[in-house]
Design an enzyme around this catalytic site. Structure first.
Site, mmCIF file in Angstrom:
data_model
loop_
_atom_site.group_PDB
_atom_site.id
_atom_site.type_symbol
_atom_site.label_atom_id
_atom_site.label_comp_id
_atom_site.label_asym_id
_atom_site.label_seq_id
_atom_site.Cartn_x
_atom_site.Cartn_y
_atom_site.Cartn_z
ATOM 1 C CG ASP A 45 -1.879 -1.966 -2.318
ATOM 2 O OD1 ASP A 45 -0.721 -2.424 -2.241
ATOM 3 O OD2 ASP A 45 -2.841 -2.631 -2.748
ATOM 4 N NE ARG A 152 -28.257 15.021 -18.342
ATOM 5 C CZ ARG A 152 -28.013 15.108 -19.654
ATOM 6 N NH1 ARG A 152 -27.606 14.028 -20.310
ATOM 7 N NH2 ARG A 152 -28.164 16.240 -20.292
ATOM 8 C CB THR A 165 -7.112 -5.193 -8.171
ATOM 9 O OG1 THR A 165 -5.993 -4.362 -7.820
ATOM 10 C CG2 THR A 165 -6.683 -6.166 -9.257
ATOM 11 C CG ASN A 168 -11.968 -0.816 -12.599
ATOM 12 O OD1 ASN A 168 -12.662 -0.297 -13.461
ATOM 13 N ND2 ASN A 168 -11.585 -2.083 -12.681
ATOM 14 C CE LYS A 169 -12.820 -8.094 -7.315
ATOM 15 N NZ LYS A 169 -14.062 -8.014 -6.503
#
Length: 267
Positions: A45, A152, A165, A168-169
């Site tokens: 990827d 913060r 995926t 973030n995951k």
């Protein structure tokens, strides 16, 4: 059809790239590094992210296809031993009874970065993150020009659906089908106590919304756009929203998103 190959640079990917060129020449495909119809990514990827940013000025006229050389990637449909089949399909010489290729388009995020030294615009395929280099990030987060929270913590991640995926995951964000035109804001180790309060949950914004992140102290920050790092000590703000531009992938056979998720995380 004009094509270009971008590989990861390791021995296996280079070898597969050479194999692809040989087979492509036999099938009458034209190698074109300047204005290809299809860009083939060989690697993972990360290689696809590199290919995307290499041709970012031409994404409206280019489609991408991925060949993975390791674990199954979310942007790669093909395995190394399937290159002959892929080349045949690209050339149009495959079995006429097979499904015709289709183009799928996934949303991107656009950023407007304001610094004391000037402004710039960027596009990301997976996500961008804002982190502190030598301390806690203090940033005001506005949604649609209304203050939402004073953040913060270690940082903020804003992802596309196709990037949901990835980082973030790992931050506890939701996985979103990549055809949905939205962006997701996920906090990185936010501080929540009697003094400092943040929502603490990921937010999903639709295409017609925007988010502004304002630096609220003198701080050294690191803005990472996909795989590109931009150190900053004079950031004023960054505005993010779903871009009007999309990335196109050519699908020569079905490979549903939720099958990719299952293969990556459950099988």
């Amino acid at each position: 059809m004009r094509y270009y190959v971008l590989d990861r640079g390791d021995p296996l990917s280079v070898e597969l790239s050479q194999t692809f060129h040989k087979l492509a020449a036999e099938q009458g495909l034209e190698l074109d590094a300047k204005s290809p119809d299809i860009v083939v990514s060989i690697g993972g990827d990360g290689t696809m992210l590199h290919a995307f940013h290499t041709f970012i000025d031409q994404i409206s006229s280019i489609a991408f296809v991925g060949i993975h050389t390791g674990h199954l990637g979310f942007y790669a449909d093909w395995k190394a031993d399937e290159i002959p089949e892929l080349v045949q399909m690209m050339s149009g010489h495959s079995d006429p009874g097979l499904l015709r290729p289709r183009i799928v388009r996934y949303p991107l995020i656009e950023l407007e970065l304001q610094k004391k030294s000037g402004a710039s615009s960027h596009i990301c395929l997976n996500e961008f993150t804002l982190k502190g280099v030598d301390g806690t990030v203090v940033a005001q987060v506005d949604i649609n020009d209304q203050m939402f929270e004073m953040f913060r913590g270690d940082g903020i991640c804003v992802s596309t659906p196709s990037g949901s995926t990835a980082y973030n995951k790992s931050l506890g964000g939701a996985m979103i089908h990549p055809t949905i035109e939205a962006l997701q804001i996920t906090e990185i180790a936010s501080i929540n106590n009697r003094v400092f309060r943040t929502l603490g949950s990921p937010l999903v914004l639709p295409k017609h919304h925007h988010c502004d992140i304002y630096s609220r102290k003198e701080q050294n920050l690191l803005l990472t756009i996909d795989h590109v790092n931009l150190p900053m000590n004079d950031m004023v703000s960054v505005r993010c929203q779903v871009s009007d531009r999309k990335i196109s992938f050519v699908r020569y056979r079905p490979f549903p998103f939720w099958n990719r998720v299952r293969n990556a995380f459950l099988d």
